[in-house]
Enzyme design. Structure first.
Site, PDB file in Angstrom:
ATOM      1  N   PRO A   1      36.400  36.429  54.970  1.00  0.00           N
ATOM      2  CA  PRO A   1      36.614  37.258  56.010  1.00  0.00           C
ATOM      3  C   PRO A   1      35.844  37.020  57.317  1.00  0.00           C
ATOM      4  O   PRO A   1      34.719  36.742  57.432  1.00  0.00           O
ATOM      5  CB  PRO A   1      36.246  38.786  55.577  1.00  0.00           C
ATOM      6  CG  PRO A   1      36.358  38.599  54.269  1.00  0.00           C
ATOM      7  CD  PRO A   1      36.141  37.379  53.710  1.00  0.00           C
ATOM      8  N   GLU A   2      36.570  36.938  58.314  1.00  0.00           N
ATOM      9  CA  GLU A   2      36.035  36.477  59.557  1.00  0.00           C
ATOM     10  C   GLU A   2      35.604  37.899  60.473  1.00  0.00           C
ATOM     11  O   GLU A   2      35.670  38.887  60.003  1.00  0.00           O
ATOM     12  CB  GLU A   2      36.612  35.233  60.455  1.00  0.00           C
ATOM     13  CG  GLU A   2      37.004  34.403  59.565  1.00  0.00           C
ATOM     14  CD  GLU A   2      37.739  33.251  60.647  1.00  0.00           C
ATOM     15  OE1 GLU A   2      37.931  33.386  61.859  1.00  0.00           O
ATOM     16  OE2 GLU A   2      38.298  32.353  60.229  1.00  0.00           O
TER      17      GLU A   2
ATOM     18  N   LYS B   1      26.206  19.111  74.980  1.00  0.00           N
ATOM     19  CA  LYS B   1      26.686  18.882  73.814  1.00  0.00           C
ATOM     20  C   LYS B   1      27.615  17.673  73.524  1.00  0.00           C
ATOM     21  O   LYS B   1      28.833  17.791  74.012  1.00  0.00           O
ATOM     22  CB  LYS B   1      26.812  20.251  72.918  1.00  0.00           C
ATOM     23  CG  LYS B   1      25.721  21.135  72.805  1.00  0.00           C
ATOM     24  CD  LYS B   1      26.020  22.366  72.294  1.00  0.00           C
ATOM     25  CE  LYS B   1      25.090  23.248  72.120  1.00  0.00           C
ATOM     26  NZ  LYS B   1      23.783  22.876  71.028  1.00  0.00           N
TER      27      LYS B   1
ATOM     28  N   ARG C   1      35.474  37.041  42.929  1.00  0.00           N
ATOM     29  CA  ARG C   1      34.706  36.061  43.146  1.00  0.00           C
ATOM     30  C   ARG C   1      33.224  36.073  42.932  1.00  0.00           C
ATOM     31  O   ARG C   1      32.607  35.211  42.711  1.00  0.00           O
ATOM     32  CB  ARG C   1      35.311  34.905  44.409  1.00  0.00           C
ATOM     33  CG  ARG C   1      36.760  34.510  44.415  1.00  0.00           C
ATOM     34  CD  ARG C   1      36.946  33.625  45.389  1.00  0.00           C
ATOM     35  NE  ARG C   1      38.449  33.853  45.607  1.00  0.00           N
ATOM     36  CZ  ARG C   1      38.981  33.008  46.655  1.00  0.00           C
ATOM     37  NH1 ARG C   1      38.104  31.877  47.195  1.00  0.00           N
ATOM     38  NH2 ARG C   1      40.349  32.931  46.700  1.00  0.00           N
TER      39      ARG C   1
ATOM     40  N   HIS D   1      36.913  44.214  38.829  1.00  0.00           N
ATOM     41  CA  HIS D   1      36.393  43.499  39.746  1.00  0.00           C
ATOM     42  C   HIS D   1      35.403  44.720  40.757  1.00  0.00           C
ATOM     43  O   HIS D   1      35.088  44.210  41.511  1.00  0.00           O
ATOM     44  CB  HIS D   1      37.242  42.649  40.777  1.00  0.00           C
ATOM     45  CG  HIS D   1      37.954  41.425  39.833  1.00  0.00           C
ATOM     46  ND1 HIS D   1      39.108  41.376  40.091  1.00  0.00           N
ATOM     47  CD2 HIS D   1      37.193  40.914  39.060  1.00  0.00           C
ATOM     48  CE1 HIS D   1      39.273  40.242  39.375  1.00  0.00           C
ATOM     49  NE2 HIS D   1      38.420  40.015  38.481  1.00  0.00           N
TER      50      HIS D   1
END
Length: 281
Positions: free
Chosen positions: A2-3, A161, A118, A100
């Site tokens: 998830p972001e 950069k 997981r 889970h």
């Protein structure tokens, strides 16, 4: 994983139930997730009232009435839920398997369950006075939804950069919370190549900053992107994946107006980058 939009969606979904509610009981069905739980974790939470639910990058921060902070990270497959919700037809739907359900928190407002197939997620405790210097947060960069995130900030962060623009955007020391999906999407919408040197951003910095903010806002409004594991707090899936313009669209036509390019995928810093070489420069 998830972001930022997915984690912010979870925060907004949980906040009405959690903030102001007292924790009545905590049931740990395992001794660990990605890391072991802190000593007396359940006991330190029991009886405490949640006074705020914040997000920093991809972390949730539940501030308690004794100045403790419950820190939670969803990892690859973690999800919180307060109640069951509708399940639509999405790209990679995931069922909620009771085996889970690893943490169950009983509150005055209901039952909060943490499910993680997981077990790459984790929970820990800190205190409000040490939070800024905590190892998880001390090195994090600017929040892309904050007032500090703008073209001037990007230009300053990326000045000189030589690393690629995509790598610079993914570096959490620069910008906190951006991940692979939304960086690919933002660069396409801004017409910028992910291979471009970050230091060459120049006058495009303001456009990129605006694009990132707008994209994240759109994704949050859609409930995030449900690819394999993300689920909202009410059990529903997000649907922003239906708005992807480049991510996971290798070989398909570019959706930009008047562009006849094809979306390509290449490995970049160990991750898949999706972009159009015709309209992103």
């Amino acid at each position: 994983m998830p972001e930022l939009p997915e984690v912010e969606t979870v925060r907004r979904g949980l906040a009405p139930f959690l903030v102001g509610s007292r924790i009545l009981q905590v049931e740990l069905r395992r001794k660990d997730l990605r890391f072991p739980f802190p000593d007396n974790f359940a006991g330190r939470l029991q009886g405490r009232r949640i006074v705020a639910l914040n997000r920093r990058a991809k972390y949730l921060q539940a501030v308690l009435d004794d100045e403790q902070v419950l820190i939670a990270h969803l990892g690859m497959s973690g999800s919180f839920r307060m109640e069951a919700g509708p399940i639509g037809t999405f790209k990679f739907p995931r069922g909620k398997i009771p085996a889970h359900d690893h943490v169950v928190i009983s509150l005055e407002t209901g039952q909060l369950t943490y499910n993680d197939p997981r077990r790459f997620g984790f929970m820990t405790l800190a205190t409000t006075d040490t939070l800024a210097d905590h190892p998880f947060f001390a090195g994090l960069g600017v929040e892309p939804l904050s007032n500090d995130f703008n073209g001037e900030t990007l230009a300053r962060l990326f000045a000189g950069k030589a690393t690629s623009l995509k790598a610079a955007l993914l570096d959490q020391r620069n910008i906190a919370g951006l991940g692979n999906i939304y960086v690919c999407e933002a660069l396409h919408r801004a017409g910028l190549s992910p291979l471009r040197a970050a230091g060459d951003l120049g006058a495009a910095a303001e456009k990129l900053a605006r694009t990132v903010r707008a994209l994240l806002a759109e994704a949050i409004e859609a409930g995030g992107s449900s690819l394999r594991d993300h689920r909202q707090a009410d059990g529903a899936l997000g649907y922003f994946q239906h708005n992807f313009r480049v991510y996971d669209r290798e070989g398909q036509a570019c959706s930009s107006p008047a562009c006849r390019g094809i979306i390509i995928r290449r490995a970049q810093n160990g991750r898949s980058t999706f972009y159009c070489s015709s309209c992103q420069s």
